[in-house]
Scaffold this active site. Structure first.
Site, mmCIF file in Angstrom:
data_model
loop_
_atom_site.group_PDB
_atom_site.id
_atom_site.type_symbol
_atom_site.label_atom_id
_atom_site.label_comp_id
_atom_site.label_asym_id
_atom_site.label_seq_id
_atom_site.Cartn_x
_atom_site.Cartn_y
_atom_site.Cartn_z
ATOM 1 N N LYS A 279 0.833 -1.195 0.000
ATOM 2 C CA LYS A 279 0.000 0.000 0.000
ATOM 3 C C LYS A 279 0.874 1.254 0.000
ATOM 4 C CE LYS A 279 -4.010 -1.770 2.554
ATOM 5 N NZ LYS A 279 -5.004 -1.495 1.490
ATOM 6 N N ARG A 353 -10.560 -11.345 1.477
ATOM 7 C CA ARG A 353 -11.388 -12.413 0.895
ATOM 8 C C ARG A 353 -10.676 -13.752 0.947
ATOM 9 N NH1 ARG A 353 -11.622 -9.038 -4.617
ATOM 10 N NH2 ARG A 353 -11.408 -7.381 -3.056
HETATM 11 N N1 BES Z 1 -8.328 -3.577 4.169
HETATM 12 C C1 BES Z 1 -8.424 -3.164 2.814
HETATM 13 C C2 BES Z 1 -9.708 -2.397 2.524
HETATM 14 C C3 BES Z 1 -9.787 -1.010 3.107
HETATM 15 C C4 BES Z 1 -9.295 0.055 2.410
HETATM 16 C C5 BES Z 1 -10.439 -0.794 4.292
HETATM 17 C C6 BES Z 1 -9.401 1.322 2.921
HETATM 18 C C7 BES Z 1 -10.551 0.478 4.806
HETATM 19 C C8 BES Z 1 -10.035 1.541 4.118
HETATM 20 C C9 BES Z 1 -8.414 -4.375 1.880
HETATM 21 O O1 BES Z 1 -7.651 -5.442 2.319
HETATM 22 C C10 BES Z 1 -7.844 -3.920 0.593
HETATM 23 O O2 BES Z 1 -6.704 -3.570 0.557
HETATM 24 N N2 BES Z 1 -8.662 -3.959 -0.459
HETATM 25 C C11 BES Z 1 -8.227 -3.534 -1.742
HETATM 26 C C12 BES Z 1 -8.797 -4.503 -2.755
HETATM 27 C C13 BES Z 1 -8.266 -4.295 -4.144
HETATM 28 C C14 BES Z 1 -6.804 -4.641 -4.194
HETATM 29 C C15 BES Z 1 -9.064 -5.162 -5.097
HETATM 30 C C16 BES Z 1 -8.772 -2.117 -1.968
HETATM 31 O O3 BES Z 1 -9.882 -1.829 -1.564
HETATM 32 O O4 BES Z 1 -8.030 -1.316 -2.543
HETATM 33 MN MN MN Z 2 -5.625 -5.267 1.739
#
Ligand code: BES
Ligand code: MN
Ligand code: ZN
Length: 500
Positions: A279, A353
């Site tokens: 990230k 997931r």
């Molecule tokens: N934990 C995150 C989702 C999230 C993002 C929660 C911002 C709260 C605030 C999750 O694991 C994630 O990183 N999801 C990705 C999925 C994508 C790579 C398909 C996302 O939402 O960017």
């Molecule tokens: Mn994630």
């Protein structure tokens, strides 16, 4: 905080402070009007002079009013009477509690709980008042060496109802409010802890402690047991971290022996760096909240046990840390889930997931009445719904309806998104049974579509709480959501059972 119920009249209360509401355009609430009469028109005069206009959020503290037993009377502005609804009510209670705490009165008596509201009875108003009071005074300062203590904090709060006939309902609402508030505090404390303290092992320890306190059954599976079960999508997320993964199973048995349990599954990523699909650094600290789903399902079992609900419940928490490293999963890796379906991990940041799908397969062994998973799953959900409602998707419309209703009843609302087969198209992989991402379009739905492939054997619903579980910015911290929604869902199930 110590709460109680009362149906006395405002001018006779022997308390440090009586709180009554006033609306805009000089409209006194019923309790304010009673005080006004006892004090020979004092409040009406004051409003006529413009010392208090009744604007929402405004307060006026009065000392030693003639004809009033309490030392002080706190007037709280309620805004326009026509526009006074749930949010305005909650804001008024919060203002009252904050002010009471600041003035150092130790105890207070709230007449705001008498205010009439469409479709909201005394039980609702008292339950909400208890939740809002607890919420307003919540501080997470256990990791600060100096706590900013209030000199004489508010310790006792009485909620008044207008009629004696409402007392029983109010007591009922208060008992539920206490249990839900304590459980929300439990969730917040867990979620606010940093990732170096709240590890998968720490979550497991908390579950064991809950089990001891409330006579629940806790079981924790380690890496070796998960390997034996074939949980390779879960293990793929954990393999970059030095923190060993844990599968936590907590059971509450308040129902009949042979009754099918409600199974709650909570995402327990104790820190989400994204893994090799790292990230960006901005706000990454907030990914300590990525175990909010886990904290919420543990907290909901706590609430159910405190209320002794006549239901059987299981909480399943896959707990892992998502880290990059020499042993971490690579984009493109293909692993076999416990269900036997193979998954191409195209993005290691779509890890929620991957741990949930194995937990959903594991849930089958409990022969569930239904399964609800709770997860901070997608940033897309924050874009779609903001911080107001949680995202809801389900493979059964009846279950979805129950959860939407519970959200409304508890004022912890959710909004349903469509889980149509057509979205499965986006999850096709050239190399495995399915991919773990579905592209930019409809990110919240494709995440749920992925999960649905592992939830074919029971009624299932999914709550995406990415936007509702915590706040960013100056007020950064866990909200305790969706504990109210989940608890109300269980309360309603328990009530329909009794009616049958
Ligand atoms: N934990 C995150 C989702 C999230 C993002 C929660 C911002 C709260 C605030 C999750 O694991 C994630 O990183 N999801 C990705 C999925 C994508 C790579 C398909 C996302 O939402 O960017
Ligand atoms: Mn994630
Ligand atoms: Zn995550």
């Amino acid at each position: 905080m110590e709460f109680s119920i009362n149906s006395g009249s405002p001018e006779k209360q022997r308390t440090a402070c009586v709180v009554v509401g006033v609306f805009e355009s000089r409209k006194l609430s019923a309790a304010a009007e009673t005080i006004n009469r006892a004090a020979h028109g004092y409040l009406a005069n004051l409003m006529r002079r413009g010392d208090m206009e009744g604007k929402a959020g405004s307060t006026l503290l009065l000392q030693k009013l003639p004809g009033v037993a309490a030392d002080r009377v706190l007037l709280v502005g309620l805004g326009k009477e026509r526009e006074f609804r749930e949010n305005e009510y909650r804001a008024a209670v919060a203002t009252a509690v904050r002010t009471l705490n600041q003035i150092g009165g130790f105890d207070g008596t709230l007449f705001l709980t008498e205010l009439p509201m469409k479709k909201r009875d005394a039980a609702w108003r008292v339950r909400q008042a208890a939740l809002v009071a607890e919420e307003t005074l919540y501080r997470f300062d256990r990791m600060k060496s100096k706590k900013d203590d209030v000199r004489r904090p508010l310790r006792k709060l009485a909620f008044c109802v207008a009629r004696r006939s409402e007392l029983a309902a109010a007591e009922h609402g208060l008992a539920e409010g206490r249990a839900i508030a304590a459980s929300m505090t439990f969730m917040k404390d867990l979620a606010n802890l940093p990732g170096n303290v709240c590890t998968p092992a720490y979550l497991a320890e908390q579950a064991r402690t809950l089990a001891k306190e409330l006579d629940l059954k806790a079981e924790v599976l380690g890496r070796a047991e998960m390997e034996k079960l074939g949980m390779h999508t879960l293990l793929a997320v954990a393999q970059g971290s030095h923190q060993p993964p844990q599968l936590i199973v907590l059971q509450y048995r308040g129902g009949k022996k042979d009754e099918k349990p409600v199974v709650l599954v909570g995402k327990g990523v104790t820190f989400d760096t994204g893994g090799i699909s790292l990230k960006p650094p901005a706000d990454m600290d907030e990914m300590k909240f990525d175990m909010s789903g886990a904290a919420s399902v543990l907290a909901t079992l706590k609430a159910a046990a405190l209320m002794k609900l006549p239901l059987n419940l299981v909480a399943i928490v896959p707990a892992v840390e998502n880290m990059p490293g020499g042993n971490a999963t690579r984009p493109g890796d293909i692993v076999t889930s416990m269900s036997g379906q193979t998954v191409e991990i195209l993005n290691t940041d779509a890890e929620g997931r991957l741990i949930l799908c194995d937990a959903l397969t594991y849930a089958e062994r409990f022969d569930p009445a239904c399964v609800i998973d709770v997860a901070t799953l997608t940033g897309a959900c924050v874009i779609a719904l903001g911080h107001v409602v949680s995202g809801l998707l389900a493979n059964d419309d009846g279950l979805a309806r129950e959860l939407l209703d519970a959200g409304n009843a508890s004022w912890d609302r959710a909004w349903q998104l469509p889980l149509l087969d057509d979205y499965q198209e986006q999850l096709k992989s050239n190399f495995a049974d399915l991919a773990n991402i579905g592209g930019r379009a409809a990110g919240t739905i494709t995440a749920a579509a992925f999960l649905s492939r592992f939830a074919k054997k029971y009624d299932w619903a999914h709550l995406d709480i990415a936007g509702t579980a915590y706040r960013s910015g100056k007020e950064k911290g866990s909200t305790g959501r969706p504990v109210p929604l989940l608890t109300h869902f269980l309360l309603a199930r328990a009530a329909t059972k009794k009616a049958k």
